[in-house]
Design a protein around this motif. Structure first.
Motif, PDB file in Angstrom:
ATOM      1  N   ASP A 174     -24.703  24.152   1.398  1.00  0.00           N
ATOM      2  CA  ASP A 174     -25.741  24.268   0.189  1.00  0.00           C
ATOM      3  C   ASP A 174     -26.953  24.411   0.510  1.00  0.00           C
ATOM      4  O   ASP A 174     -28.174  24.455  -0.066  1.00  0.00           O
ATOM      5  CB  ASP A 174     -25.472  22.601   0.375  1.00  0.00           C
ATOM      6  CG  ASP A 174     -24.004  22.378  -0.727  1.00  0.00           C
ATOM      7  OD1 ASP A 174     -24.032  23.317  -1.992  1.00  0.00           O
ATOM      8  OD2 ASP A 174     -23.836  21.266  -0.592  1.00  0.00           O
ATOM      9  N   GLN A 175     -26.905  23.893   2.361  1.00  0.00           N
ATOM     10  CA  GLN A 175     -28.632  24.200   2.985  1.00  0.00           C
ATOM     11  C   GLN A 175     -28.409  24.581   4.662  1.00  0.00           C
ATOM     12  O   GLN A 175     -27.094  24.565   4.710  1.00  0.00           O
ATOM     13  CB  GLN A 175     -29.453  23.013   2.998  1.00  0.00           C
ATOM     14  CG  GLN A 175     -29.577  22.279   2.051  1.00  0.00           C
ATOM     15  CD  GLN A 175     -29.278  21.662   1.279  1.00  0.00           C
ATOM     16  OE1 GLN A 175     -27.978  20.721   1.313  1.00  0.00           O
ATOM     17  NE2 GLN A 175     -29.190  21.356  -0.024  1.00  0.00           N
ATOM     18  N   LEU A 176     -29.306  25.826   4.726  1.00  0.00           N
ATOM     19  CA  LEU A 176     -29.554  26.249   6.109  1.00  0.00           C
ATOM     20  C   LEU A 176     -30.195  25.197   7.081  1.00  0.00           C
ATOM     21  O   LEU A 176     -31.676  24.742   6.860  1.00  0.00           O
ATOM     22  CB  LEU A 176     -30.303  27.593   5.634  1.00  0.00           C
ATOM     23  CG  LEU A 176     -30.270  28.938   6.759  1.00  0.00           C
ATOM     24  CD1 LEU A 176     -30.586  28.113   7.706  1.00  0.00           C
ATOM     25  CD2 LEU A 176     -29.025  28.483   7.364  1.00  0.00           C
ATOM     26  N   ALA A 229     -22.269  15.349  -1.825  1.00  0.00           N
ATOM     27  CA  ALA A 229     -23.107  14.223  -1.869  1.00  0.00           C
ATOM     28  C   ALA A 229     -24.362  14.445  -1.723  1.00  0.00           C
ATOM     29  O   ALA A 229     -24.739  15.567  -1.448  1.00  0.00           O
ATOM     30  CB  ALA A 229     -22.335  13.795  -0.803  1.00  0.00           C
ATOM     31  N   CYS A 230     -25.496  13.751  -1.217  1.00  0.00           N
ATOM     32  CA  CYS A 230     -26.398  14.274  -1.207  1.00  0.00           C
ATOM     33  C   CYS A 230     -27.398  12.632  -0.900  1.00  0.00           C
ATOM     34  O   CYS A 230     -27.368  11.761  -1.468  1.00  0.00           O
ATOM     35  CB  CYS A 230     -27.715  13.777  -3.176  1.00  0.00           C
ATOM     36  SG  CYS A 230     -29.553  14.564  -2.470  1.00  0.00           S
ATOM     37  N   GLY A 231     -27.697  12.846   0.474  1.00  0.00           N
ATOM     38  CA  GLY A 231     -28.322  10.971   1.322  1.00  0.00           C
ATOM     39  C   GLY A 231     -29.430  11.544   1.159  1.00  0.00           C
ATOM     40  O   GLY A 231     -29.475   9.956   0.300  1.00  0.00           O
ATOM     41  N   THR A 232     -29.931  12.076   0.936  1.00  0.00           N
ATOM     42  CA  THR A 232     -31.445  11.635   0.627  1.00  0.00           C
ATOM     43  C   THR A 232     -31.528  11.033  -1.207  1.00  0.00           C
ATOM     44  O   THR A 232     -32.047   9.870  -1.369  1.00  0.00           O
ATOM     45  CB  THR A 232     -32.776  12.285   0.084  1.00  0.00           C
ATOM     46  OG1 THR A 232     -32.557  13.739  -0.024  1.00  0.00           O
ATOM     47  CG2 THR A 232     -32.798  12.680   1.634  1.00  0.00           C
ATOM     48  N   SER A 281     -36.654  17.867   3.465  1.00  0.00           N
ATOM     49  CA  SER A 281     -35.884  16.173   4.520  1.00  0.00           C
ATOM     50  C   SER A 281     -34.208  16.187   3.838  1.00  0.00           C
ATOM     51  O   SER A 281     -34.096  17.215   2.948  1.00  0.00           O
ATOM     52  CB  SER A 281     -36.039  14.843   3.400  1.00  0.00           C
ATOM     53  OG  SER A 281     -35.964  14.068   4.214  1.00  0.00           O
ATOM     54  N   CYS A 282     -33.181  16.051   4.326  1.00  0.00           N
ATOM     55  CA  CYS A 282     -32.288  16.633   4.446  1.00  0.00           C
ATOM     56  C   CYS A 282     -31.353  15.141   4.657  1.00  0.00           C
ATOM     57  O   CYS A 282     -31.308  15.191   6.817  1.00  0.00           O
ATOM     58  CB  CYS A 282     -31.636  17.516   4.294  1.00  0.00           C
ATOM     59  SG  CYS A 282     -29.905  17.798   4.151  1.00  0.00           S
ATOM     60  N   GLY A 283     -30.756  14.104   3.996  1.00  0.00           N
ATOM     61  CA  GLY A 283     -30.149  13.195   4.519  1.00  0.00           C
ATOM     62  C   GLY A 283     -28.860  13.666   5.336  1.00  0.00           C
ATOM     63  O   GLY A 283     -28.708  12.937   6.292  1.00  0.00           O
ATOM     64  N   ASN A 284     -27.737  14.150   4.627  1.00  0.00           N
ATOM     65  CA  ASN A 284     -26.487  14.086   5.318  1.00  0.00           C
ATOM     66  C   ASN A 284     -27.039  16.066   6.536  1.00  0.00           C
ATOM     67  O   ASN A 284     -26.024  15.204   7.012  1.00  0.00           O
ATOM     68  CB  ASN A 284     -25.681  15.057   3.936  1.00  0.00           C
ATOM     69  CG  ASN A 284     -25.268  14.039   2.921  1.00  0.00           C
ATOM     70  OD1 ASN A 284     -25.063  12.820   3.245  1.00  0.00           O
ATOM     71  ND2 ASN A 284     -25.191  14.876   1.596  1.00  0.00           N
TER      72      ASN A 284
HETATM   73  N1  LIG Z   1     -32.311  19.412  -2.010  1.00  0.00           N
HETATM   74  C1  LIG Z   1     -33.025  18.581  -1.348  1.00  0.00           C
HETATM   75  C2  LIG Z   1     -32.865  19.017  -0.233  1.00  0.00           C
HETATM   76  C3  LIG Z   1     -31.677  18.510   0.258  1.00  0.00           C
HETATM   77  C4  LIG Z   1     -30.997  17.149  -0.133  1.00  0.00           C
HETATM   78  C5  LIG Z   1     -29.255  16.582   0.210  1.00  0.00           C
HETATM   79  N2  LIG Z   1     -28.512  17.826   0.667  1.00  0.00           N
HETATM   80  C6  LIG Z   1     -29.119  15.408   1.188  1.00  0.00           C
HETATM   81  O1  LIG Z   1     -28.230  15.438   1.765  1.00  0.00           O
HETATM   82  O2  LIG Z   1     -30.423  15.023   1.944  1.00  0.00           O
HETATM   83  C7  LIG Z   1     -34.433  19.071  -1.818  1.00  0.00           C
HETATM   84  O3  LIG Z   1     -34.140  19.767  -1.814  1.00  0.00           O
HETATM   85  O4  LIG Z   1     -35.034  18.018  -1.386  1.00  0.00           O
END
Ligand SMILES: N[C@H](CCC[C@H](N)C(=O)O)C(=O)O
Length: 266
Positions: A45-47, A205-208, A72-75
C-alpha cells in the motif's frame, strides 16, 4: 546493486521498507510506484524509505501505491519503530515518538490541526454534492493529523460502497492535496471504520485514519478517550485530549525480508 527490504504490515496495511541510512537510495515516483505494484514489483500500500535525520533517530519518507510522496503514515510508523528500535521519527507531518510495548507498538503523532488552510481545504465542501446513497448525512469533519482526512459518521459503514464513492471525494476540488476518506459508525465496543486512502484506495486498516476519526468522535462527544477503532484488518487503541499528541497503539508485523536489484527498474 542488490538492496535488502523488509515486507511489513500494520493490521494488514502493508509496506515495503527500504533502509537508506548507510547507503542512500534515490527514490522517485516511478520507482516507488513500480515497487508498490503487486504485479510488476514487490507490492504494498505504501513504500517506506528510512533515511538519516539531524533531528530524530531516523527520517521516515512515505510514498503511496500511486507513487505520490506524502507526509504521514500511522501504521508504517509503528512498523519502523519495531524494525529499527527508533524512539523518534522525522516525518513530513512532524516528529513521531514511538516505543515497543510487548507485542504491540505505541506511537504519538503531533497534535491535530483543524483550521481549513491546515487540512488543507480550499472552501467548505459542498455536502449537497455528496452521494445521497449514504443516507442522512451529518456534515463531514475535515482535519489534519500530518495528512488530510475527511470523516463521515454514518449509521452503518458496511453499507457504504467506498470503492464507488471514494475516488470522487478523494479528488474533490475542495481538497487541493486530495484527501483520505473515512466512514465510521459508533458502537458499544468503539468505532468501526472503513477508509478509502488517498493514493492507495481501500486498505485493511489506516493508522492516521483511525487517529483522525477518533479525534473527530471525541471532539463531537461521540466517544471518550481512550477509544478502540475497529477496522477490517484489526483494532487500534487511540488516546487524545485537546491540544495533546495523538497516541496510537497496535500491532506491527514482519512478514519477510528480501533482496532486490533496484537498477532493474531504471
Ligand atoms: N494514504 C495516506 C498515507 C498512508 C496512511 C495510512 N496507511 C496510515 O496508516 O496512516 C495519505 O495519502 O495521506
Amino acid at each position: 546493486m542488490t538492496r535488502q527490504f523488509h515486507k511489513m504490515h500494520g493490521l494488514g496495511n502493508d509496506f515495503v521498507i527500504l533502509d537508506g541510512r548507510e547507503q542512500s537510495i534515490a527514490m522517485t515516483t516511478t520507482l516507488a510506484k513500480t515497487l508498490a505494484d503487486r504485479h510488476l514489483g514487490i507490492g504494498c500500500d505504501q513504500l517506506i524509505l528510512i533515511e538519516p535525520s539531524m533531528i530524530a533517530d531516523v527520517k521516515m519518507r512515505i510514498w503511496n501505491h500511486d507513487g505520490g510522496e506524502v507526509q504521514s503514515c500511522g501504521n508504517a510508523s509503528r512498523c519502523v519503530v519495531a524494525l529499527t528500535g527508533a524512539k523518534t521519527l522525522e516525518t513530513g507531518g512532524g516528529i513521531v515518538e514511538g516505543s515497543s510495548q510487548g507485542s504491540e507498538v505505541e506511537v504519538s503523532l503531533p497534535p491535530p490541526h483543524f483550521a481549513w488552510d491546515e487540512v488543507p481545504l480550499t472552501y467548505p465542501m459542498d455536502t449537497a454534492k455528496l452521494p445521497l446513497a449514504w443516507g442522512p448525512l451529518e456534515h463531514p469533519m475535515a482535519l489534519s493529523v500530518g495528512n488530510p482526512h475527511l470523516i463521515f459518521f454514518v449509521p452503518d459503514e458496511t453499507k457504504i460502497d467506498l470503492e464507488a464513492q471514494g475516488p470522487s471525494i478523494e479528488h474533490d476540488p475542495a481538497f487541493p492535496e486530495r484527501i483520505n476518506v473515512n466512514v465510521a459508525s459508533i458502537h458499544e465496543d468503539g468505532i468501526h471504520l472503513h477508509t478509502w486512502e488517498r493514493g492507495a484506495g481501500l486498505t485493511l486498516a489506516c493508522g492516521t485514519g483511525a487517529c483522525a476519526t477518533a479525534v473527530a468522535a471525541i471532539v463531537q462527544k461521540k466517544a471518550t478517550s481512550p477509544v478502540k477503532v475497529h477496522m477490517r484488518g484489526g483494532a487500534l487503541t487511540i488516546s487524545w485530549a485537546q491540544g495533546e499528541p495523538i497516541r496510537m497503539r497496535g500491532g506491527a508485523t514482519l512478514v519477510f525480508k528480501g533482496e532486490i536489484e533496484l537498477e532493474q527498474f531504471g
